[in-house]
Scaffold this motif. Structure first.
Motif, PDB file in Angstrom:
ATOM      1  N   GLY A 197       0.811  -1.215   0.000  1.00 14.98           N
ATOM      2  CA  GLY A 197       0.000   0.000   0.000  1.00 14.98           C
ATOM      3  C   GLY A 197       0.841   1.259   0.000  1.00 14.98           C
ATOM      4  N   VAL A 198       1.853   1.281   0.845  1.00 18.65           N
ATOM      5  CA  VAL A 198       2.752   2.445   0.900  1.00 18.65           C
ATOM      6  C   VAL A 198       3.506   2.588  -0.412  1.00 18.65           C
ATOM      7  CG1 VAL A 198       4.808   3.383   2.026  1.00 18.65           C
ATOM      8  CG2 VAL A 198       2.978   2.384   3.403  1.00 18.65           C
ATOM      9  N   GLY A 199       3.911   1.453  -1.006  1.00 15.29           N
ATOM     10  CA  GLY A 199       4.636   1.494  -2.269  1.00 15.29           C
ATOM     11  C   GLY A 199       3.796   2.068  -3.400  1.00 15.29           C
ATOM     12  N   LEU A 201       1.230   4.071  -3.073  1.00 11.94           N
ATOM     13  CA  LEU A 201       0.998   5.488  -2.800  1.00 11.94           C
ATOM     14  C   LEU A 201       2.221   6.318  -3.171  1.00 11.94           C
ATOM     15  CD1 LEU A 201      -0.841   7.683  -1.642  1.00 11.94           C
ATOM     16  CD2 LEU A 201       0.089   7.160   0.626  1.00 11.94           C
ATOM     17  N   ALA A 202       3.408   5.809  -2.826  1.00 16.07           N
ATOM     18  CA  ALA A 202       4.637   6.539  -3.152  1.00 16.07           C
ATOM     19  C   ALA A 202       4.810   6.670  -4.660  1.00 16.07           C
ATOM     20  CB  ALA A 202       5.834   5.806  -2.542  1.00 16.07           C
ATOM     21  N   LYS A 203       4.429   5.621  -5.387  1.00 15.43           N
ATOM     22  CA  LYS A 203       4.534   5.672  -6.848  1.00 15.43           C
ATOM     23  C   LYS A 203       3.624   6.747  -7.428  1.00 15.43           C
ATOM     24  CE  LYS A 203       4.074   2.742 -10.962  1.00 15.43           C
ATOM     25  NZ  LYS A 203       3.724   1.378 -11.467  1.00 15.43           N
ATOM     26  N   GLN A 204       2.410   6.854  -6.881  1.00 16.42           N
ATOM     27  CA  GLN A 204       1.474   7.871  -7.367  1.00 16.42           C
ATOM     28  C   GLN A 204       1.925   9.276  -6.987  1.00 16.42           C
ATOM     29  OE1 GLN A 204      -1.088   7.604  -9.390  1.00 16.42           O
ATOM     30  NE2 GLN A 204      -0.835   5.379  -9.582  1.00 16.42           N
ATOM     31  N   ILE A 205       2.525   9.413  -5.814  1.00 16.68           N
ATOM     32  CA  ILE A 205       2.981  10.737  -5.365  1.00 16.68           C
ATOM     33  C   ILE A 205       4.061  11.275  -6.307  1.00 16.68           C
ATOM     34  CG2 ILE A 205       4.308  11.890  -3.533  1.00 16.68           C
ATOM     35  CD1 ILE A 205       2.731  10.242  -1.514  1.00 16.68           C
ATOM     36  N   LEU A 219      -4.266   9.599  -3.817  1.00 14.21           N
ATOM     37  CA  LEU A 219      -5.299   8.734  -3.241  1.00 14.21           C
ATOM     38  C   LEU A 219      -6.444   8.534  -4.222  1.00 14.21           C
ATOM     39  CD1 LEU A 219      -5.406  10.099   0.434  1.00 14.21           C
ATOM     40  CD2 LEU A 219      -4.465   7.918  -0.354  1.00 14.21           C
ATOM     41  N   ARG A 220      -6.821   9.586  -4.911  1.00 15.03           N
ATOM     42  CA  ARG A 220      -7.881   9.458  -5.923  1.00 15.03           C
ATOM     43  C   ARG A 220      -7.447   8.537  -7.052  1.00 15.03           C
ATOM     44  NH1 ARG A 220      -9.674  15.844  -6.347  1.00 15.03           N
ATOM     45  NH2 ARG A 220     -11.025  15.871  -4.495  1.00 15.03           N
ATOM     46  N   ALA A 221      -6.185   8.631  -7.442  1.00 16.29           N
ATOM     47  CA  ALA A 221      -5.676   7.773  -8.513  1.00 16.29           C
ATOM     48  C   ALA A 221      -5.725   6.301  -8.110  1.00 16.29           C
ATOM     49  CB  ALA A 221      -4.255   8.180  -8.881  1.00 16.29           C
ATOM     50  N   LEU A 222      -5.583   6.039  -6.827  1.00  8.77           N
ATOM     51  CA  LEU A 222      -5.644   4.663  -6.317  1.00  8.77           C
ATOM     52  C   LEU A 222      -7.066   4.239  -5.985  1.00  8.77           C
ATOM     53  CD1 LEU A 222      -2.521   4.712  -3.955  1.00  8.77           C
ATOM     54  CD2 LEU A 222      -2.738   3.528  -6.151  1.00  8.77           C
ATOM     55  N   ASN A 223      -8.043   5.099  -6.318  1.00  5.09           N
ATOM     56  CA  ASN A 223      -9.459   4.820  -6.057  1.00  5.09           C
ATOM     57  C   ASN A 223      -9.737   4.658  -4.561  1.00  5.09           C
ATOM     58  OD1 ASN A 223     -12.125   4.497  -6.945  1.00  5.09           O
ATOM     59  ND2 ASN A 223     -11.943   2.263  -6.921  1.00  5.09           N
TER      60      ASN A 223
END
Length: 535
Positions: A197-199, A201-205, A219-223
């Protein structure tokens, strides 16, 4: 719909297949059917009848192996007039059925579900403790399966009503923490999910599109919905709080200490496993099918390596991509199998207790990894898929055939509980014997019989007065001592702790005097004693 008859046939065939395997498994390994019930399992039978909150949230005398089966069995006994040994049998197999249904829901192909049913209900003989009521593996994995099934519903049906989504998130999170309560090894799955989960999120950031609102956009990108994180945080807090609460009320003296083994211990452990592998490959084991299973498993590994190497050497990148499409579950199951195995190799507990049953966690996750990988193979390589599933089916079949022959025979052996039925003729009695005899003897009827292992610090003849005894030996259930000594009659069971029945013996600061001749009660030899107060 043209595929409706085919789907109905597949569904009914799967139900029939699971029912047959469940019946074979239950009649051979359920607590009240097995001829190999031991005191480790009998403790759960006694806990089911005598359950006390919060003292019994863990297995008697330790702070590991959460008492999910005894707790649910205790509640079942409040509703139905069952024997405790029957209650734990039904609860254990209900959890196993739940676990199968949850993990099988992650597979789409019928053959994957059929193979997993073999592995789950009739596992390799070395890992048959998966079915045992005295071990955590079945309930632990069933809860992890429930969490995975709930998470899969969230992933597949992303547009479902918000309330249903939050219920599924709550169910998944609670299941994971209940699994952690049942077995500390579930920290592997919890840790991996957190890491993944952290990985993500970090990728999207790091995505340039989210720089203006980096966290919210990620967070929105990860639905991730608005209530998801608060739900997970609150439910995790409750789950973790419960685990700490249970451990705080557990018997601290016998707590499991997580210690890493020395390099020599680790190397010796690897050597033992290698020796076991060689013995299987050379058919130096009791079961011919265990050796055949090992050969087939190595053959499968070789074929899989050839298949993957062929993918890497393919001239067309497009053809390579068409070969396999891996789901997220592959990475979770593969990581769980590898990390779980490495962790069990490193800890000193599996060095001091060299039993392959501790690797059941890695065994099941290895099978799930392979099946999910096979699920990802594309129809364009139909021939390879047929070969792969044929090998997997043969491996699963030989693993099941490695179980004792009684598993598949029409006639069954007399169960341990049936052998012990004559013990009920003693009436309301207290039994004292070795650990491997005492608890087992009471499992036949905990409502009538009280029992405790003998006091290792006792002696014969008695001290005068017996209260001069400063310490008593460790037993798993301290309150069972008083219940046993307060019984209408007290019997000592002769096994490895007694060469003969002494005229008097000190146990738990009480002097017990023999008042009757030894007698044979079922498979046990015992003698009647009474308490004597010495002034």
């Amino acid at each position: 719909m043209p595929n409706l008859p085919s789907r109905l046939f597949s569904r009914y065939f799967l139900v029939l297949w699971v029912a047959i395997l469940l019946l074979l498994s239950f009649r051979s390994f359920a607590a009240f059917n097995t001829p190999f019930l031991n005191s480790d399992s009998a403790v759960h039978v006694l806990m089911a009848y005598h359950f006390q909150w919060p003292d019994d949230l863990y297995y008697w005398g330790q702070n590991r192996l959460g008492s999910l089966v005894p707790l649910l069995s205790h509640l079942l006994l409040k509703i139905l007039p069952l024997r405790p040994v029957a209650a734990v049998s039904y609860v254990q197999y209900s959890l196993l059925l739940l676990g199968f249904c949850c993990f099988a829901s992650l597979c789409k192909r019928l053959i994957s579900k059929l193979i997993f049913a073999l592995v789950w209900f009739l596992p390799l003989g070395e890992f048959s403790e998966l079915l045992s009521v005295g071990q955590p593996y079945g309930p632990q994995l069933a809860l992890i399966g429930a969490a995975c099934a709930a998470m899969n519903q969230i992933i597949v049906h992303s547009e479902q009503p918000e309330l249903k989504r939050q219920v599924l998130i709550t169910l998944a999170t609670l299941s994971l923490f209940l699994s952690l309560w049942v077995s500390d090894l579930s920290v592997v799955v919890l840790g991996l999910l957190l890491l993944f989960g952290v990985g993500m999120l970090a990728k999207q950031i790091r995505n340039p599109l989210h720089q203006s609102h980096w966290l919210l956009g990620s967070l929105r990108a990860l639905n991730v919905h608005r209530f998801d994180l608060p739900n997970i945080a609150i439910t995790s807090g409750l789950g973790l709080g419960f685990v700490f609460y249970a451990k705080a009320h557990a018997e601290a003296a016998r707590g499991y200490k997580f210690l890493i083994g020395t390099p020599d211990q680790i190397l010796e452990k690897i050597g033992r496993l290698s020796a076991d592998l060689i013995h299987s490959l050379t058919f130096q084991t009791e079961s011919f099918f265990l050796g055949l299973h090992t050969l087939l498993a190595l053959g499968f590994i070789g074929y899989l390596a050839y298949f993957l190497l062929g993918s890497q050497l393919s001239k067309s990148a497009e053809k390579t991509q068409l070969r396999v499409s891996l789901s997220p579950w592959f990475y979770l199951f593969f990581s769980s199998a590898v990390l779980g195995f490495v962790l069990l190799i490193l800890v000193d507990w599996t060095y001091k207790n060299p039993n392959l049953r501790y690797y059941t966690f890695a065994y099941i996750f290895s099978w799930l990894t392979v099946l999910v990988f096979a699920e990802g193979l594309k129809p364009q390589i139909a021939k390879q898929i047929v070969k792969l599933y044929t090998l997997l089916a043969l491996i699963a079949l030989t693993s099941s055939l490695s179980l004792p022959p009684r598993t598949f025979q029409l006639s069954t052996k007399t169960s341990t509980i049936q052998h012990l039925e004559p013990v009920q003729s003693l009436g309301n009695a207290g039994l004292i014997g070795s650990y491997w005899t005492a608890y087992l003897s009471c499992a036949v009827n905990p409502a009538q019989l009280n029992c405790t292992p003998y006091d290792k610090k006792g002696r014969s003849p008695c001290l005068v007065p017996p209260q001069k005894q400063q310490k008593i030996g460790f037993v798993r259930c301290k309150r069972c001592i008083a219940e046993t000594l307060d019984s209408e009659s007290i019997y000592l069971i002769r096994d490895e702790w007694l060469d003969e029945f002494p005229s008097e013996i000190q146990q738990f600061k009480q002097c017990l005097v023999k008042v009757g001749e030894p007698q044979k009660v079922g498979p046990l030899e015992m003698a009647l004693y009474r308490k004597r107060s010495l002034n």
